[in-house]
Design a protein around this motif. Structure first.
Motif, PDB file in Angstrom:
ATOM      1  N   ALA A 133     -21.559 -72.092  19.988  1.00 44.34           N
ATOM      2  CA  ALA A 133     -20.527 -71.429  21.153  1.00 44.34           C
ATOM      3  C   ALA A 133     -19.416 -70.904  20.446  1.00 44.34           C
ATOM      4  CB  ALA A 133     -20.274 -72.537  22.318  1.00 44.34           C
ATOM      5  N   ASP A 134     -18.900 -71.517  19.710  1.00 44.18           N
ATOM      6  CA  ASP A 134     -17.816 -71.138  18.915  1.00 44.18           C
ATOM      7  C   ASP A 134     -17.943 -69.776  17.766  1.00 44.18           C
ATOM      8  OD1 ASP A 134     -16.066 -73.199  19.830  1.00 44.18           O
ATOM      9  OD2 ASP A 134     -16.006 -74.333  18.023  1.00 44.18           O
ATOM     10  N   ARG A 135     -19.259 -69.941  17.271  1.00 39.09           N
ATOM     11  CA  ARG A 135     -19.480 -68.868  16.339  1.00 39.09           C
ATOM     12  C   ARG A 135     -19.914 -67.565  17.114  1.00 39.09           C
ATOM     13  NH1 ARG A 135     -20.393 -68.444  10.783  1.00 39.09           N
ATOM     14  NH2 ARG A 135     -21.503 -66.346  10.366  1.00 39.09           N
ATOM     15  N   LEU A 136     -20.468 -67.828  18.396  1.00 39.22           N
ATOM     16  CA  LEU A 136     -20.756 -66.578  19.182  1.00 39.22           C
ATOM     17  C   LEU A 136     -19.566 -66.049  19.729  1.00 39.22           C
ATOM     18  CD1 LEU A 136     -23.894 -67.909  21.177  1.00 39.22           C
ATOM     19  CD2 LEU A 136     -23.864 -66.427  19.140  1.00 39.22           C
ATOM     20  N   ALA A 137     -18.545 -66.885  20.216  1.00 39.56           N
ATOM     21  CA  ALA A 137     -17.129 -66.594  20.565  1.00 39.56           C
ATOM     22  C   ALA A 137     -16.192 -65.762  19.789  1.00 39.56           C
ATOM     23  CB  ALA A 137     -16.357 -67.583  21.072  1.00 39.56           C
ATOM     24  N   SER A 138     -16.531 -66.207  18.197  1.00 39.88           N
ATOM     25  CA  SER A 138     -15.854 -65.373  17.209  1.00 39.88           C
ATOM     26  C   SER A 138     -16.395 -64.127  16.835  1.00 39.88           C
ATOM     27  CB  SER A 138     -15.705 -66.345  15.862  1.00 39.88           C
ATOM     28  OG  SER A 138     -17.229 -66.576  15.520  1.00 39.88           O
ATOM     29  N   HIS A 139     -17.644 -63.960  17.362  1.00 44.46           N
ATOM     30  CA  HIS A 139     -18.267 -62.603  17.085  1.00 44.46           C
ATOM     31  C   HIS A 139     -18.444 -61.830  18.464  1.00 44.46           C
ATOM     32  CE1 HIS A 139     -19.210 -64.248  13.207  1.00 44.46           C
ATOM     33  NE2 HIS A 139     -19.803 -63.117  12.837  1.00 44.46           N
ATOM     34  N   ARG A 140     -17.616 -62.264  19.417  1.00 44.68           N
ATOM     35  CA  ARG A 140     -17.434 -61.451  20.557  1.00 44.68           C
ATOM     36  C   ARG A 140     -18.774 -61.427  21.223  1.00 44.68           C
ATOM     37  NH1 ARG A 140     -13.249 -57.815  17.802  1.00 44.68           N
ATOM     38  NH2 ARG A 140     -11.449 -58.949  18.059  1.00 44.68           N
ATOM     39  N   ALA A 141     -19.830 -62.357  21.408  1.00 45.24           N
ATOM     40  CA  ALA A 141     -21.025 -62.235  22.093  1.00 45.24           C
ATOM     41  C   ALA A 141     -20.529 -62.356  23.631  1.00 45.24           C
ATOM     42  CB  ALA A 141     -21.615 -63.578  21.756  1.00 45.24           C
ATOM     43  N   PRO A 142     -21.393 -61.536  24.473  1.00 46.55           N
ATOM     44  CA  PRO A 142     -21.115 -61.380  25.589  1.00 46.55           C
ATOM     45  C   PRO A 142     -20.986 -62.697  26.331  1.00 46.55           C
ATOM     46  CG  PRO A 142     -22.984 -60.033  25.170  1.00 46.55           C
ATOM     47  CD  PRO A 142     -22.654 -60.850  23.645  1.00 46.55           C
TER      48      PRO A 142
ATOM     49  N   GLY B 106     -24.872 -68.734  29.055  1.00 46.40           N
ATOM     50  CA  GLY B 106     -26.183 -68.911  29.646  1.00 46.40           C
ATOM     51  C   GLY B 106     -27.004 -69.985  29.013  1.00 46.40           C
ATOM     52  N   THR B 107     -28.140 -69.803  28.895  1.00 43.46           N
ATOM     53  CA  THR B 107     -29.065 -71.048  28.251  1.00 43.46           C
ATOM     54  C   THR B 107     -28.894 -71.121  26.592  1.00 43.46           C
ATOM     55  OG1 THR B 107     -31.005 -69.436  27.830  1.00 43.46           O
ATOM     56  CG2 THR B 107     -31.050 -70.400  30.011  1.00 43.46           C
ATOM     57  N   GLN B 108     -29.178 -72.074  26.393  1.00 44.59           N
ATOM     58  CA  GLN B 108     -29.125 -72.211  24.733  1.00 44.59           C
ATOM     59  C   GLN B 108     -30.206 -71.431  23.980  1.00 44.59           C
ATOM     60  OE1 GLN B 108     -26.714 -73.912  22.854  1.00 44.59           O
ATOM     61  NE2 GLN B 108     -25.654 -73.897  24.859  1.00 44.59           N
ATOM     62  N   ARG B 109     -31.218 -71.520  24.842  1.00 39.75           N
ATOM     63  CA  ARG B 109     -32.101 -70.441  24.116  1.00 39.75           C
ATOM     64  C   ARG B 109     -31.783 -69.098  23.860  1.00 39.75           C
ATOM     65  NH1 ARG B 109     -37.827 -71.622  24.398  1.00 39.75           N
ATOM     66  NH2 ARG B 109     -37.310 -73.462  25.511  1.00 39.75           N
ATOM     67  N   ALA B 110     -31.086 -68.573  24.923  1.00 42.83           N
ATOM     68  CA  ALA B 110     -30.538 -67.238  24.499  1.00 42.83           C
ATOM     69  C   ALA B 110     -29.346 -67.187  23.455  1.00 42.83           C
ATOM     70  CB  ALA B 110     -29.973 -66.902  25.954  1.00 42.83           C
ATOM     71  N   ALA B 111     -28.435 -68.233  23.485  1.00 46.57           N
ATOM     72  CA  ALA B 111     -27.677 -68.507  22.458  1.00 46.57           C
ATOM     73  C   ALA B 111     -28.060 -68.675  21.052  1.00 46.57           C
ATOM     74  CB  ALA B 111     -26.875 -69.503  22.767  1.00 46.57           C
ATOM     75  N   PHE B 112     -29.242 -69.342  20.721  1.00 47.97           N
ATOM     76  CA  PHE B 112     -29.852 -69.534  19.618  1.00 47.97           C
ATOM     77  C   PHE B 112     -30.360 -68.141  19.160  1.00 47.97           C
ATOM     78  CE2 PHE B 112     -29.214 -74.052  20.323  1.00 47.97           C
ATOM     79  CZ  PHE B 112     -28.829 -74.310  18.927  1.00 47.97           C
ATOM     80  N   LEU B 113     -30.997 -67.368  20.137  1.00 45.91           N
ATOM     81  CA  LEU B 113     -31.524 -65.794  19.848  1.00 45.91           C
ATOM     82  C   LEU B 113     -30.545 -65.036  19.207  1.00 45.91           C
ATOM     83  CD1 LEU B 113     -33.959 -65.515  22.610  1.00 45.91           C
ATOM     84  CD2 LEU B 113     -34.488 -65.616  20.145  1.00 45.91           C
ATOM     85  N   TRP B 114     -29.339 -65.154  20.128  1.00 45.91           N
ATOM     86  CA  TRP B 114     -28.066 -64.243  19.787  1.00 45.91           C
ATOM     87  C   TRP B 114     -27.590 -64.654  18.452  1.00 45.91           C
ATOM     88  CZ3 TRP B 114     -26.788 -59.936  22.666  1.00 45.91           C
ATOM     89  CH2 TRP B 114     -25.436 -59.438  22.157  1.00 45.91           C
ATOM     90  N   LEU B 115     -27.646 -65.862  17.995  1.00 44.50           N
ATOM     91  CA  LEU B 115     -26.988 -66.451  16.827  1.00 44.50           C
ATOM     92  C   LEU B 115     -27.766 -65.774  15.522  1.00 44.50           C
ATOM     93  CD1 LEU B 115     -25.007 -68.587  15.655  1.00 44.50           C
ATOM     94  CD2 LEU B 115     -27.041 -70.347  15.526  1.00 44.50           C
ATOM     95  N   ARG B 116     -28.799 -65.577  15.568  1.00 44.67           N
ATOM     96  CA  ARG B 116     -29.442 -64.629  14.532  1.00 44.67           C
ATOM     97  C   ARG B 116     -28.637 -63.481  14.068  1.00 44.67           C
ATOM     98  NH1 ARG B 116     -35.811 -64.257  16.597  1.00 44.67           N
ATOM     99  NH2 ARG B 116     -36.242 -66.338  16.761  1.00 44.67           N
ATOM    100  N   GLY B 117     -27.886 -62.657  14.996  1.00 45.28           N
ATOM    101  CA  GLY B 117     -27.095 -61.649  14.765  1.00 45.28           C
ATOM    102  C   GLY B 117     -25.686 -61.948  14.011  1.00 45.28           C
TER     103      GLY B 117
END
Length: 126
Positions: free
Chosen positions: A49-58, A64-75
């Motif tokens: 979640a911290d990594r996604l927030a630092s990359h300004r994920a929506p 949302g779900t962790q499954r979506a977070a891990f998919l987005w983490l790829r980018g």
């Protein structure tokens, strides 16, 4: 790494520490291993979640779900790191769920997960 993640990793270490009692019942050790697995899973989810927030994920992805977070983490992280994070998260999820016909994760499994989560959290904090 934020303070909450550090505390969760320390909690997992504490649960895996030998209490010095001569004979720890198997049920007590299984509960401690499952508790450590829960702490490790939450620490990993917080690091993602911290990594996604630092990359300004929506917001929908971050909350949302962790499954979506891990998919987005790829980018947001290296492909190998994202794959490792997803793999250990899946194993932790299985270890956290209680089934009447299973004993639960072993101490060796949880120690292996602790090492892997620690290294992934460090990679995600870069």
């Amino acid at each position: 790494m934020n303070q909450t993640i550090r505390q969760l990793l320390d909690t997992a270490d504490l649960l895996l520490t030998d209490t010095g009692e001569p004979a720890t019942p198997a049920a007590a050790m299984a509960s401690r291993c499952r508790g450590a697995a829960f702490a490790l899973r939450v620490a990993l989810e917080s690091a993602v979640a911290d990594r996604l927030a630092s990359h300004r994920a929506p917001r929908a992805i971050r909350e949302g779900t962790q499954r979506a977070a891990f998919l987005w983490l790829r980018g947001c992280a290296e492909a190998g790191t994202a794959r490792r994070a997803k793999a250990v998260w899946s194993q932790l999820c299985l270890g956290c769920h209680y089934h009447q016909y299973e004993i639960g994760p072993t101490e060796d499994q949880v120690r292996t997960w602790r090492t892997e989560v620690g290294s992934i959290v460090a990679l995600l904090a870069l």
